[in-house]
Design a protein around this motif. Structure first.
Motif, short mmCIF file in Angstrom:
data_model
loop_
_atom_site.label_atom_id
_atom_site.label_comp_id
_atom_site.label_asym_id
_atom_site.label_seq_id
_atom_site.Cartn_x
_atom_site.Cartn_y
_atom_site.Cartn_z
N ILE A 40 0.84 -1.21 0.00
CA ILE A 40 0.00 0.00 0.00
C ILE A 40 0.87 1.25 0.00
O ILE A 40 0.65 2.19 -0.78
N VAL A 41 1.87 1.27 0.88
CA VAL A 41 2.75 2.44 0.98
C VAL A 41 3.50 2.69 -0.32
O VAL A 41 3.58 3.82 -0.82
N LEU A 42 4.04 1.62 -0.90
CA LEU A 42 4.82 1.77 -2.13
C LEU A 42 3.93 2.09 -3.33
O LEU A 42 4.35 2.82 -4.24
N ALA A 43 2.71 1.55 -3.33
CA ALA A 43 1.81 1.82 -4.44
C ALA A 43 1.39 3.29 -4.48
O ALA A 43 1.15 3.85 -5.55
N LEU A 44 1.31 3.91 -3.31
CA LEU A 44 0.93 5.32 -3.25
C LEU A 44 2.08 6.25 -3.62
O LEU A 44 1.87 7.46 -3.81
N GLY A 45 3.29 5.69 -3.69
CA GLY A 45 4.44 6.45 -4.17
C GLY A 45 4.78 7.67 -3.34
O GLY A 45 4.74 7.64 -2.11
N SER A 46 5.07 8.75 -4.02
CA SER A 46 5.52 9.97 -3.35
C SER A 46 4.42 10.67 -2.56
O SER A 46 4.70 11.59 -1.80
N SER A 47 3.18 10.23 -2.72
CA SER A 47 2.09 10.84 -1.96
C SER A 47 2.14 10.44 -0.48
O SER A 47 1.47 11.05 0.35
N VAL A 48 2.92 9.40 -0.17
CA VAL A 48 3.10 8.97 1.22
C VAL A 48 4.52 9.29 1.64
O VAL A 48 5.49 8.82 1.02
N SER A 49 4.66 10.07 2.68
CA SER A 49 5.98 10.39 3.21
C SER A 49 6.47 9.24 4.08
O SER A 49 5.76 8.78 4.98
N VAL A 50 7.67 8.75 3.78
CA VAL A 50 8.22 7.64 4.56
C VAL A 50 9.09 8.16 5.70
O VAL A 50 8.94 7.72 6.85
N PHE A 51 9.99 9.10 5.41
CA PHE A 51 10.95 9.55 6.41
C PHE A 51 10.67 10.94 6.98
O PHE A 51 11.28 11.33 7.97
N VAL A 144 21.50 10.96 2.24
CA VAL A 144 21.75 9.80 1.38
C VAL A 144 21.06 9.97 0.04
O VAL A 144 21.63 9.65 -1.02
N ALA A 145 19.83 10.49 0.06
CA ALA A 145 19.08 10.67 -1.18
C ALA A 145 19.79 11.63 -2.13
O ALA A 145 19.74 11.46 -3.35
N ALA A 146 20.48 12.63 -1.57
CA ALA A 146 21.18 13.61 -2.41
C ALA A 146 22.39 13.01 -3.10
O ALA A 146 22.86 13.55 -4.11
N LEU A 147 22.90 11.90 -2.59
CA LEU A 147 24.11 11.30 -3.15
C LEU A 147 23.82 10.20 -4.17
O LEU A 147 24.74 9.75 -4.85
N LEU A 148 22.57 9.78 -4.28
CA LEU A 148 22.24 8.62 -5.10
C LEU A 148 21.36 9.01 -6.29
O LEU A 148 20.57 9.95 -6.19
N PRO A 149 21.47 8.27 -7.37
CA PRO A 149 20.55 8.49 -8.50
C PRO A 149 19.15 8.04 -8.13
O PRO A 149 18.94 7.30 -7.17
N GLU A 150 18.18 8.47 -8.91
CA GLU A 150 16.78 8.21 -8.58
C GLU A 150 16.47 6.71 -8.48
O GLU A 150 15.74 6.27 -7.59
N GLY A 151 17.01 5.93 -9.39
CA GLY A 151 16.74 4.49 -9.37
C GLY A 151 17.21 3.84 -8.09
O GLY A 151 16.51 3.00 -7.50
N ALA A 152 18.40 4.22 -7.63
CA ALA A 152 18.94 3.66 -6.39
C ALA A 152 18.12 4.12 -5.19
O ALA A 152 17.89 3.35 -4.26
N ARG A 153 17.68 5.38 -5.22
CA ARG A 153 16.86 5.90 -4.12
C ARG A 153 15.56 5.11 -3.99
O ARG A 153 15.15 4.74 -2.89
N LEU A 154 14.92 4.86 -5.12
CA LEU A 154 13.65 4.13 -5.10
C LEU A 154 13.85 2.69 -4.61
O LEU A 154 13.01 2.15 -3.88
N CYS A 155 14.96 2.08 -5.02
CA CYS A 155 15.24 0.71 -4.61
C CYS A 155 15.49 0.63 -3.10
O CYS A 155 14.96 -0.26 -2.42
N ILE A 156 16.29 1.57 -2.59
CA ILE A 156 16.58 1.59 -1.15
C ILE A 156 15.31 1.91 -0.36
O ILE A 156 15.05 1.30 0.69
N ARG A 157 14.52 2.83 -0.86
CA ARG A 157 13.26 3.19 -0.19
C ARG A 157 12.33 1.99 -0.10
O ARG A 157 11.76 1.70 0.96
N ALA A 158 12.19 1.27 -1.21
CA ALA A 158 11.30 0.11 -1.22
C ALA A 158 11.82 -0.98 -0.29
O ALA A 158 11.04 -1.59 0.46
#
Length: 216
Positions: A40-51, A144-158
């Motif tokens: 549910i959290v991942l399906a809602l994407g950026s609309s849900v704040s994780v951190f 950490v997010a500022a140091l990583l490309p978007e793909g890596a950020r999404l993978c780590i977040r998930a």
């Protein structure tokens, strides 16, 4: 040093308890709940704040500030409450603690008191670990997010959401088991007969016996 670390992690010996249905409580149900929440959290994407403030991790850490105190209080109550029922073994299939003593593996049958002490000790230490891991992740997430490309950020977040959700779900399910004992099962003798307070054998197999950990 190894011995000292082992002593500090003693509450996690709850995970070494063997019982016919315990894997459902410790693993199966937390996986189902954790993966469902993660989806549910991942399906809602950026609309849900994780951190962020008021986000997913923040909500759990706020709750843990309360729950950790409850776990410690419950542990103290179980360890000191004078009740012969608590000093009797669990009904049905015996719960066994697997320990290494002098290089030999021992399987020790547990009384209700020791089982509950291990359970609430495990919950207390795990809640502290989840609290600090969540707080640390929130603290460093922006850097950490500022140091990583978007793909890596999404993978780590998930990956973080899935692992954090499953571990938190384990905490929730085991807490519900502890509440079941404190609110209901602790007031009943192992036989299920309020008038019978005599000790029972570990493997209570006669008809009418109630299991402390039910395999439904």
């Amino acid at each position: 040093m190894r011995a000292q670390v082992s002593q500090l992690l003693t509450p996690f010996r709850y995970l070494k308890i063997e019982h016919t249905v315990k894997h459902k409580i410790d693993v199966v149900l937390p996986l189902i709940v954790g993966l469902l929440v993660s989806a549910i959290v991942l399906a809602l994407g950026s609309s849900v704040s994780v951190f962020g403030d008021g986000g997913y991790v923040s909500l759990i850490t706020d709750l843990l500030q309360i729950m950790t105190g409850f776990y410690v209080a419950a542990l103290a109550a179980v360890a000191t409450f004078p009740s012969p029922v608590l000093d009797q073994p669990l009904d049905g299939s015996p719960a066994m603690l697997v320990e290494m003593r002098k290089g030999v593996e021992k399987r020790i049958p547990l009384t209700r008191r020791r089982f509950l002490s291990l359970l609430f000790g495990h919950l207390a230490l795990l809640s502290i670990c989840i609290y600090f891991i969540g707080g640390f992740a929130s603290l460093v997430s922006s850097g950490v997010a500022a140091l990583l490309p978007e793909g890596a950020r999404l993978c780590i977040r998930a990956s973080f959401v899935i692992i954090y959700s499953v571990v938190s779900a384990h905490l929730l399910v085991v807490t519900m088991l502890g509440l079941y004992y404190l609110s209901y099962r602790i007031h009943r003798p192992p036989s299920g007969n309020q008038a019978d307070h005599s000790p029972l054998p570990l493997d209570a197999s006669r008809a009418g016996t109630h299991n402390d950990l039910k395999d439904n």
